[in-house]
Design an enzyme around this catalytic site. Structure first.
Site, PDB file in Angstrom:
ATOM      1  CG  HIS A 114      -1.816   0.918   1.446  1.00 30.34           C
ATOM      2  ND1 HIS A 114      -1.644   2.536   1.899  1.00 30.34           N
ATOM      3  CD2 HIS A 114      -3.301   0.922   1.147  1.00 30.34           C
ATOM      4  CE1 HIS A 114      -2.789   2.973   1.937  1.00 30.34           C
ATOM      5  NE2 HIS A 114      -3.663   2.446   1.340  1.00 30.34           N
ATOM      6  CG  ASP A 191       0.284  -2.551   5.756  1.00 30.13           C
ATOM      7  OD1 ASP A 191      -0.428  -2.442   6.544  1.00 30.13           O
ATOM      8  OD2 ASP A 191       0.258  -1.744   4.595  1.00 30.13           O
ATOM      9  CD  GLN A 194      -7.335  -6.570   3.094  1.00 29.67           C
ATOM     10  OE1 GLN A 194      -7.615  -5.305   3.665  1.00 29.67           O
ATOM     11  NE2 GLN A 194      -8.403  -7.352   3.197  1.00 29.67           N
ATOM     12  CE  LYS A 217      -7.840  -2.813   5.335  1.00 30.49           C
ATOM     13  NZ  LYS A 217      -7.244  -2.587   3.916  1.00 30.49           N
ATOM     14  CB  CYS A 354      -3.829   3.153  -1.730  1.00 33.38           C
ATOM     15  SG  CYS A 354      -5.398   4.380  -1.550  1.00 33.38           S
TER      16      CYS A 354
HETATM   17  N1  7TS Z   1      -2.077  -0.885   4.353  1.00 32.90           N
HETATM   18  C1  7TS Z   1      -2.816  -1.596   3.699  1.00 32.90           C
HETATM   19  C2  7TS Z   1      -2.510  -2.961   3.390  1.00 32.90           C
HETATM   20  C3  7TS Z   1      -4.197  -1.404   3.593  1.00 32.90           C
HETATM   21  O1  7TS Z   1      -5.129  -2.045   3.001  1.00 32.90           O
HETATM   22  C4  7TS Z   1      -4.461  -0.085   3.841  1.00 32.90           C
HETATM   23  C5  7TS Z   1      -5.841   0.584   3.941  1.00 32.90           C
HETATM   24  C6  7TS Z   1      -3.497   0.772   4.546  1.00 32.90           C
HETATM   25  C7  7TS Z   1      -2.318   0.062   4.708  1.00 32.90           C
HETATM   26  C8  7TS Z   1      -3.772   2.101   5.151  1.00 32.90           C
HETATM   27  O2  7TS Z   1      -4.824   2.086   6.116  1.00 32.90           O
HETATM   28  P1  7TS Z   1      -5.573   3.612   6.615  1.00 32.90           P
HETATM   29  O3  7TS Z   1      -6.704   2.903   7.662  1.00 32.90           O
HETATM   30  O4  7TS Z   1      -4.506   4.347   7.097  1.00 32.90           O
HETATM   31  O5  7TS Z   1      -6.331   4.149   5.396  1.00 32.90           O
HETATM   32  N2  7TS Z   1      -6.404   0.293   2.622  1.00 32.90           N
HETATM   33  C9  7TS Z   1      -7.388   0.613   1.826  1.00 32.90           C
HETATM   34  C10 7TS Z   1      -8.096   0.188   0.612  1.00 32.90           C
HETATM   35  O6  7TS Z   1      -7.555  -0.879   0.160  1.00 32.90           O
HETATM   36  N3  7TS Z   1      -8.870   0.800   0.210  1.00 32.90           N
HETATM   37  O7  7TS Z   1      -9.246   2.110   0.867  1.00 32.90           O
HETATM   38  C11 7TS Z   1      -8.264   1.861   2.186  1.00 32.90           C
END
Ligand code: 7TS
Length: 400
Positions: A114, A191, A194, A217, A354
Site C-alpha cells: 500500500h 503492514d 489487511q 477495516k 492505493c
Molecule cells: N495498508 C494496507 C494493506 C491497507 O489495505 C490500507 C488501507 C492501509 C495500509 C492504510 O490504512 P488507513 O487506515 O491508514 O487508510 N487500504 C485501503 C484500501 O485498500 N482501500 O481503502 C483503504
C-alpha cells in the site's frame, strides 16, 4: 456460519451487497452502541481530570489498549494509538528510520505495498542517501522466501512488507522473512492492515519489530489504528509530535517526555474510537478467526469458480488465501463496470486501491476488487455473479 447481517444496521436499512471490506468494513451494533455509551455516559477527556467521569473515561481508554495488546499478544506499553495504519507506518519511518538509516543502507520493500508502506521509506531513503530494494514478485505476484533471500544483504537495515496484500489477498511468509532479516540485524516493519481483520496475529511468534493496523477495516471506527513496536525500539525512538499529555517536565528552553506509549500520543487521543476499537476486537473474538477464515474461503471459492466460467473475465489472484478477488472485465474500464454494479446495489471498489506499483506490475490501468467478510453470504455471491454476467453481456453488446 450463522447469518450475521442482523448485526449490521446498514444492511437492515437498504438493499446492499457490500463487497468493499478491504477498504472499510461495516460497523456492527455492538461497536455503535459502545461509541454511544461513551458519548452518553462519560464523554470527557482522559488522564487530566481528577473527577469520577474522567476516571471512567481513563479506565475505558486504558482497558481498550490492554484489549488490543492482548489481541496481538503484545504488552500494554508496546501499543500506540495512531490515526490509522498510515500514520503508524509513517511513525516507524519518520522516527525509527530517521534515527538509524544512513547513506548506503538498504530498505527492502515490495510492489505489493500500500502507498503508506512505500512513500514514507522513499522519502526517507532520498533524504538519507539510502537505497530502496524491491523483492521480485513471483509470476503470480507473491512475495516468496526465495525471492526475499535474493535481495537480503549485509546492507539491509529495514524490511518493510505487507502481511496480506489489500489487492491480491496473498499472505506473505512474514515469520520466515523476519527470521532471515534478523540474521542480518535488519528490523522488520509489518503492514498488517489487511491481515489483522482476517488472521490471528501473535507478535511474539512472528517476532516482527513493528506492526500496524487500522480499526475501520475490522468492524471498528474510523480515525484510529495501532502501531505495535518492540519496547526496546520504542524506547530509543523520539516523538514526532510535541504538546499536551506526552510530556513530563517543561522548562523554558527544554522539556522531557513520558515513556512509551504516551510519548507518541500527543494531545487528546481518539478516546471514543479506541474504546470502539476494543469492542470491535471483542466482536471478532466472539466469532473466532477459524470461523471467519472458513467463511471467507467458502465465499471466495464460490465466486472464483463462477467468475472463471464467464468468458471475458480475468481474475488476477485465483489462488489467494484471503477473501479478495482482483479482476477485470476484459477491455472495459473498471470504473464503467463499477457504476453498473452500483445500479444493482453492489458496492465494490475500482481503481488502483492505493497500490499503484502493483497495478503497474499487472500492466493494467486499474482493477475491480471484491472483498468479503462475515456479513456476506452465498446469496450475495449469487447476486454479484448475476450482475457480472449481465454487465459482461451489456458491454459486449455495445462493442467492448
Ligand atoms: N495498508 C494496507 C494493506 C491497507 O489495505 C490500507 C488501507 C492501509 C495500509 C492504510 O490504512 P488507513 O487506515 O491508514 O487508510 N487500504 C485501503 C484500501 O485498500 N482501500 O481503502 C483503504
Amino acid at each position: 456460519m450463522q447469518n450475521r447481517k442482523k448485526d449490521f444496521p446498514i444492511l437492515n436499512k437498504q438493499s446492499l451487497v457490500y463487497l468493499d471490506t478491504a477498504a472499510s468494513s461495516l460497523t456492527p451494533n455492538a461497536v455503535i452502541d459502545k461509541l454511544n455509551e461513551y458519548y452518553n455516559e462519560y464523554p470527557v477527556n482522559v488522564h487530566r481530570g481528577v473527577y469520577k467521569l474522567s476516571y471512567r473515561a481513563t479506565e475505558a481508554y486504558q482497558d481498550a489498549r490492554q484489549t488490543i495488546a492482548d489481541f496481538i499478544s503484545a504488552s500494554f506499553e508496546e501499543v500506540i494509538f495512531t490515526r490509522g495504519a498510515s500514520s503508524a507506518l509513517n511513525l516507524v519511518a519518520l522516527s525509527y528510520g530517521e534515527k538509524v538509516l544512513k547513506s548506503g543502507d538498504e530498505v527492502i520493500v515490495s510492489e505489493l505495498e500500500h502507498h503508506s508502506h512505500v512513500l514514507p521509506w522513499q522519502q526517507l531513503a532520498k533524504r538519507k542517501g539510502a537505497k530502496l530494494i524491491y523483492v521480485p514478485l513471483s509470476k503470480a505476484g507473491r512475495i516468496t522466501v526465495d525471492a526475499f533471500k535474493q535481495v537480503l544483504t549485509d546492507r539491509t537495515k529495514i524490511v518493510a512488507l505487507t502481511y496480506v496484500s489489500n489487492v491480491m489477498g496473498y499472505e506473505t511468509p512474514i515469520k520466515e522473512i523476519t527470521r532471515l532479516a534478523h540474521q542480518k540485524n535488519a528490523i522488520v516493519s509489518v503492514d498488517a492492515a489487511q491481515a489483522a481483520p482476517h488472521r490471528a496475529i501473535d507478535v511474539n511468534d512472528l517476532d516482527c519489530d513493528f506492526l500496524a493496523f487500522s480499526a475501520h477495516k475490522m468492524f471498528g471506527p474510523t480515525g484510529v489504528g495501532v502501531l505495535y513496536g518492540k519496547k526496546r525500539l520504542l524506547d530509543i525512538m523520539d516523538p514526532l509530535e510535541f504538546g499536551g499529555d506526552m510530556n513530563d517536565n517543561v522548562d523554558k528552553f527544554d522539556g522531557d517526555w513520558k515513556d512509551t506509549p504516551y510519548k507518541f500520543e500527543t494531545g487528546t487521543p481518539p478516546i471514543a474510537e479506541a474504546i470502539g476499537f476494543a469492542e470491535a476486537v471483542r466482536y471478532i473474538k466472539k466469532i473466532g478467526f477459524k470461523a471467519i477464515i472458513a467463511h471467507e474461503n467458502t465465499l471466495r471459492q464460490k465466486a472464483v469458480d463462477a467468475l472463471s466460467n464467464i468468458k471475458g473475465v480475468t481474475i488476477y489472484n485465483p489462488t489467494a488465501e484471503t477473501g479478495i478477488i482482483n479482476f477485470n472485465l476484459d477491455d472495459v474500464h473498471p470504473h464503467d463496470v463499477v457504476s453498473f454494479f452500483d445500479e444493482d446495489h453492489i458496492a465494490l471498489r475500482a481503481g488502483h486501491h492505493c497500490a499503484q506499483l502493483l497495478i503497474k506490475w499487472l500492466n493494467v490501468p486499474a482493477t475491480l476488487r471484491a472483498s468479503f467478510y462475515v456479513y456476506n453470504d452465498e446469496a450475495d455471491i449469487d447476486t454479484f455473479i448475476d450482475s457480472v454476467k449481465r454487465a459482461r453481456t451489456f458491454f459486449s453488446d455495445i462493442g467492448f
